[in-house]
Design a protein around this motif. Structure first.
Motif, PDB file in Angstrom:
ATOM      1  N   VAL A  60       0.850  -1.188   0.000  1.00  0.00           N
ATOM      2  CA  VAL A  60       0.000   0.000   0.000  1.00  0.00           C
ATOM      3  C   VAL A  60       0.884   1.235   0.000  1.00  0.00           C
ATOM      4  O   VAL A  60       1.906   1.280   0.693  1.00  0.00           O
ATOM      5  CB  VAL A  60      -0.909   0.016   1.253  1.00  0.00           C
ATOM      6  N   ASP A  61       0.503   2.212  -0.812  1.00  0.00           N
ATOM      7  CA  ASP A  61       1.203   3.491  -0.794  1.00  0.00           C
ATOM      8  C   ASP A  61       0.149   4.590  -0.746  1.00  0.00           C
ATOM      9  O   ASP A  61      -0.713   4.655  -1.623  1.00  0.00           O
ATOM     10  CB  ASP A  61       2.088   3.622  -2.041  1.00  0.00           C
ATOM     11  N   HIS A 113       4.853   6.177   4.230  1.00  0.00           N
ATOM     12  CA  HIS A 113       3.465   6.005   3.797  1.00  0.00           C
ATOM     13  C   HIS A 113       3.266   4.730   2.984  1.00  0.00           C
ATOM     14  O   HIS A 113       2.187   4.493   2.470  1.00  0.00           O
ATOM     15  CB  HIS A 113       3.024   7.229   2.992  1.00  0.00           C
ATOM     16  N   SER A 114       4.322   3.949   2.840  1.00  0.00           N
ATOM     17  CA  SER A 114       4.217   2.671   2.119  1.00  0.00           C
ATOM     18  C   SER A 114       4.397   1.529   3.097  1.00  0.00           C
ATOM     19  O   SER A 114       5.311   1.555   3.922  1.00  0.00           O
ATOM     20  CB  SER A 114       5.311   2.564   1.059  1.00  0.00           C
ATOM     21  N   TRP A 115       3.566   0.546   2.963  1.00  0.00           N
ATOM     22  CA  TRP A 115       3.661  -0.587   3.892  1.00  0.00           C
ATOM     23  C   TRP A 115       3.012  -1.829   3.307  1.00  0.00           C
ATOM     24  O   TRP A 115       2.213  -1.755   2.370  1.00  0.00           O
ATOM     25  CB  TRP A 115       3.020  -0.242   5.238  1.00  0.00           C
ATOM     26  N   GLN A 116       3.371  -2.959   3.902  1.00  0.00           N
ATOM     27  CA  GLN A 116       2.705  -4.231   3.608  1.00  0.00           C
ATOM     28  C   GLN A 116       2.618  -5.006   4.902  1.00  0.00           C
ATOM     29  O   GLN A 116       3.433  -4.809   5.800  1.00  0.00           O
ATOM     30  CB  GLN A 116       3.464  -5.019   2.537  1.00  0.00           C
ATOM     31  N   GLY A 117       1.625  -5.859   5.027  1.00  0.00           N
ATOM     32  CA  GLY A 117       1.522  -6.649   6.247  1.00  0.00           C
ATOM     33  C   GLY A 117       0.129  -7.187   6.459  1.00  0.00           C
ATOM     34  O   GLY A 117      -0.793  -6.871   5.708  1.00  0.00           O
ATOM     35  N   THR A 139      -0.533  -0.346  -4.616  1.00  0.00           N
ATOM     36  CA  THR A 139       0.222   0.044  -5.816  1.00  0.00           C
ATOM     37  C   THR A 139       1.063  -1.110  -6.349  1.00  0.00           C
ATOM     38  O   THR A 139       1.728  -0.966  -7.378  1.00  0.00           O
ATOM     39  CB  THR A 139       1.147   1.235  -5.509  1.00  0.00           C
ATOM     40  N   GLY A 140       1.054  -2.227  -5.637  1.00  0.00           N
ATOM     41  CA  GLY A 140       1.845  -3.349  -6.107  1.00  0.00           C
ATOM     42  C   GLY A 140       1.756  -4.518  -5.150  1.00  0.00           C
ATOM     43  O   GLY A 140       0.907  -4.547  -4.256  1.00  0.00           O
TER      44      GLY A 140
END
Ligand code: C2E
Ligand code: MG
Ligand code: MG
Ligand code: MG
Length: 286
Positions: A55-56, A260-264, A61-62
């Motif tokens: 997430v961004d 501001h970008s993360w994954q989890g 976003t990917g």
């Protein structure tokens, strides 16, 4: 070792010592069996990529592509179990090449769907795979065969990979960068890279390791490390993403600190392609 079985054999009037360790013996044959299974599994299509959304600024976003091995008898085998063994045995070369090709094919499919066309896909690259002399042509061939854009592909590398043969590493990265391929430094902060060295590498992103994210709200050291990685990324002109974000509080802390970008798991575990694609449509609409 407590389980070390030692027995003394007396022969010809001399004492000989023999060491016999049933557990070690079992471990050796278990590894050998796993290696054989892996080789067969690759040939029989038991490997699969799962996708974890990234997430961004509130949009997906990917994704990061993560290998899954569905063993016919044992079910899913964790990459933490089979990747290190694949590294040692060299099987990571065909497995890594397969993953790269599968990822590029997924990117080419996404390019044809308006809701998915802008997505990037990050693929983990093992040191052994990267240091092959044919690594660059291998990546370019995978992109070309699939008909995928280099600028949608990100390669995740760990700090350990960067320690060997600096000039060669920089040359390989630069060539791929000229095709638009991005480079994310995975598990950042857990290795040994020097700042001077970091500056020389044509990276595009630093990834804050999940071990720092876990206790970011309660451990001042982890909070300081997370902030420092963000600051470092900023000053080097790199993107930064946090992995292993499980709670809204962790996400908010990171956002307050300009990540501001993360994954989890807060959004999703790694999931099959079709589920990921549906999630993107639902999450990003509006
Ligand atoms: P990694 O690249 O650092 O991947 C992150 C790991 O954290 C993944 O484990 C992911 O499922 C897990 N994870 C994601 N979000 C969360 C979260 O919120 N909480 C927690 N506790 N964990 C989370 P996974 O899929 O088991 O992969 C483990 C490692 O195996 C990866 O670490 C990577 O180093 C390696 N790996 C996976 N796929 C590949 C591949 O295709 N090639 C290579 N060379 N290595 C791979
Ligand atoms: Mg990774
Ligand atoms: Mg990681
Ligand atoms: Mg990690």
């Amino acid at each position: 070792r407590a389980d070390l079985a030692m027995y003394q054999a007396k022969s010809a009037g001399r004492d000989t010592l023999r060491f016999y360790d049933p557990q070690m013996q079992a471990a050796v044959s278990e590894r050998a069996a796993l290696e054989l299974d892996m080789r067969a599994g690759l040939a029989q299509g038991q490997f699969e990529l799962y996708y974890q959304p990234q997430v961004d600024n509130g949009r997906i976003t990917g994704a990061e592509a993560l290998l899954r091995w569905r063993h016919p008898r044992d079910g899913f085998v964790s990459p933490a179990q089979f990747i290190p063994l694949a590294e040692e045995s060299g099987l990571i070369l065909p497995i890594g090449e397969w993953a790269l090709q599968a990822a590029c094919e997924r990117l080419a499919l996404w390019a044809q769907r308006p809701a998915l066309a802008g997505l990037t896909l990050a693929v983990n690259v093992s040191p052994r795979q990267f240091h092959q002399s044919c690594f660059v042509p291998q990546v370019l061939a995978a992109l070309a065969r699939a008909g995928a854009e280099g600028s949608r592909l990100k390669l995740e590398m760990t700090e350990g990979l960067l320690l060997a043969d600096v000039e060669d590493t920089i040359a390989k990265m630069s060539t791929l960068r000229s095709y638009g391929v991005g480079f994310s430094l995975d598990d950042f902060g857990t290795g040994y890279s020097s700042l001077a060295y970091l500056k020389r590498l044509p990276l595009t992103q630093l990834k804050i390791d999940q071990s720092f994210v876990r206790d970011v709200l309660t451990d001042p050291n982890d909070a300081a490390i997370a902030r420092t990685v963000v600051a470092l990324a900023n000053s080097l002109g790199l993107d930064v993403i946090a992995e292993g974000v499980e709670t809204e509080e962790q996400r908010a802390f990171l956002a307050r600190n300009h990540c501001h970008s993360w994954q989890g798991y807060l959004l999703s575990k790694p999931i099959p392609a079709a589920d990921f694609e549906q999630l993107v449509r639902d999450y990003n609409q509006g």
